[in-house]
Motif scaffolding. Structure first.
Motif, mmCIF file in Angstrom:
data_model
loop_
_atom_site.group_PDB
_atom_site.id
_atom_site.type_symbol
_atom_site.label_atom_id
_atom_site.label_comp_id
_atom_site.label_asym_id
_atom_site.label_seq_id
_atom_site.Cartn_x
_atom_site.Cartn_y
_atom_site.Cartn_z
ATOM 1 N N UNK A 23 43.909 53.396 60.293
ATOM 2 C CA UNK A 23 43.463 53.068 61.651
ATOM 3 C C UNK A 23 43.140 54.369 62.371
ATOM 4 N N UNK A 24 42.223 54.311 63.287
ATOM 5 C CA UNK A 24 41.809 55.507 64.037
ATOM 6 C C UNK A 24 41.452 56.637 63.088
ATOM 7 N N UNK A 25 40.521 56.374 62.192
ATOM 8 C CA UNK A 25 40.151 57.336 61.159
ATOM 9 C C UNK A 25 39.779 58.693 61.745
ATOM 10 N N UNK A 26 39.171 58.686 62.917
ATOM 11 C CA UNK A 26 38.790 59.944 63.555
ATOM 12 C C UNK A 26 39.989 60.791 63.970
ATOM 13 N N UNK A 27 41.178 60.185 64.091
ATOM 14 C CA UNK A 27 42.386 60.912 64.482
ATOM 15 C C UNK A 27 43.255 61.296 63.279
ATOM 16 N N UNK A 28 42.793 60.935 62.062
ATOM 17 C CA UNK A 28 43.545 61.248 60.854
ATOM 18 C C UNK A 28 43.674 62.759 60.706
ATOM 19 N N UNK A 48 34.347 51.714 54.567
ATOM 20 C CA UNK A 48 34.480 50.980 55.823
ATOM 21 C C UNK A 48 35.202 49.660 55.572
ATOM 22 N N UNK A 49 35.994 49.261 56.547
ATOM 23 C CA UNK A 49 36.679 47.978 56.453
ATOM 24 C C UNK A 49 35.841 46.866 57.075
ATOM 25 N N UNK A 50 34.679 47.236 57.617
ATOM 26 C CA UNK A 50 33.866 46.256 58.329
ATOM 27 C C UNK A 50 34.274 46.149 59.784
ATOM 28 N N UNK A 51 35.203 46.995 60.218
ATOM 29 C CA UNK A 51 35.694 46.983 61.599
ATOM 30 C C UNK A 51 35.436 48.347 62.238
ATOM 31 N N UNK A 52 34.185 48.810 62.151
ATOM 32 C CA UNK A 52 33.851 50.137 62.649
ATOM 33 C C UNK A 52 34.172 50.307 64.127
ATOM 34 N N UNK A 53 34.037 49.234 64.909
ATOM 35 C CA UNK A 53 34.342 49.355 66.337
ATOM 36 C C UNK A 53 35.804 49.692 66.575
ATOM 37 N N UNK A 54 36.671 49.390 65.621
ATOM 38 C CA UNK A 54 38.086 49.731 65.733
ATOM 39 C C UNK A 54 38.421 50.993 64.936
ATOM 40 N N UNK A 67 38.569 51.572 61.682
ATOM 41 C CA UNK A 67 39.492 51.319 60.576
ATOM 42 C C UNK A 67 38.739 51.487 59.263
ATOM 43 N N UNK A 68 39.299 52.320 58.378
ATOM 44 C CA UNK A 68 38.717 52.575 57.076
ATOM 45 C C UNK A 68 39.751 52.270 56.007
#
Length: 187
Positions: A63-68, A34-40, A42-43
């Protein structure tokens, strides 16, 4: 439509990769965190040389890890640049209603030092009409001791119709200034 978009992207990548970038297993991706920006969403991931995993080459933000959709690692050997043995290219592909890729390029020097080029982003709504890539001296349309950042225009049959050089970088065995990623959007 999603299959058509994927096919078009793969074909355009094939056209560009036909210029000698080859998939490799020398490098790998590790340490998804995690990058600490889970709401965005970003991993971070580390790019490593498999023989030396304790010293990452780079940490990349996804960015948008779920769309990777996919991460591909390829190399261009002997690119025709002084003291550079290969070019490492990491392609991060996202797929949702529109497809997009982000490419990270690293010049691998003789002393195993890695020099990053600014990343390139390409976004596609349907079929790619143009996209942006780096062109190195030994590739088609390459120029001696020069790295070209170019927009490639395609015909309806996905052959290269036109090349518009956006930036020409004379290689003098030096570092590059950092700059924001360059983005091509096809809508």
């Amino acid at each position: 439509m999603k299959n058509l978009t994927l096919l078009a992207i793969l074909f355009s990548i094939y056209i560009t990769n036909a210029q000698e970038f080859q998939l490799t297993d020398t490098y790998d991706i590790l340490n998804q965190r995690s990058s600490g920006q889970e709401e965005e969403d970003i991993w971070l991931v580390d790019v490593i040389v498999k023989d030396n995993p304790e010293n990452p080459i780079a940490s990349l933000a996804i960015s948008n890890f779920g769309l990777l959709d996919e991460i591909r690692i390829s190399v261009l050997e002997n690119p025709g640049l002084e003291n550079v043995t290969e070019i490492l290219k990491i392609t991060i592909e996202y797929n949702v209603c529109c497809a997009s890729t982000e490419e990270f390029y690293y010049l691998v020097r003789n002393d195993n030092d890695f020099i990053a080029l600014p990343s390139i982003k390409n976004e596609y709504a349907y079929e790619p009409i143009s996209d942006i890539h780096y062109i190195f001296p030994i590739q088609s349309y390459g120029k001696e001791e020069t790295i070209l950042k170019a927009a490639l225009q395609y015909t309806e049959t996905y052959t290269i119709k036109d090349i518009n050089v956006l930036r020409s970088i004379a290689w003098n065995d030096n570092d590059f200034n950092t700059e924001d990623a360059f983005t091509a959007i096809n809508y």
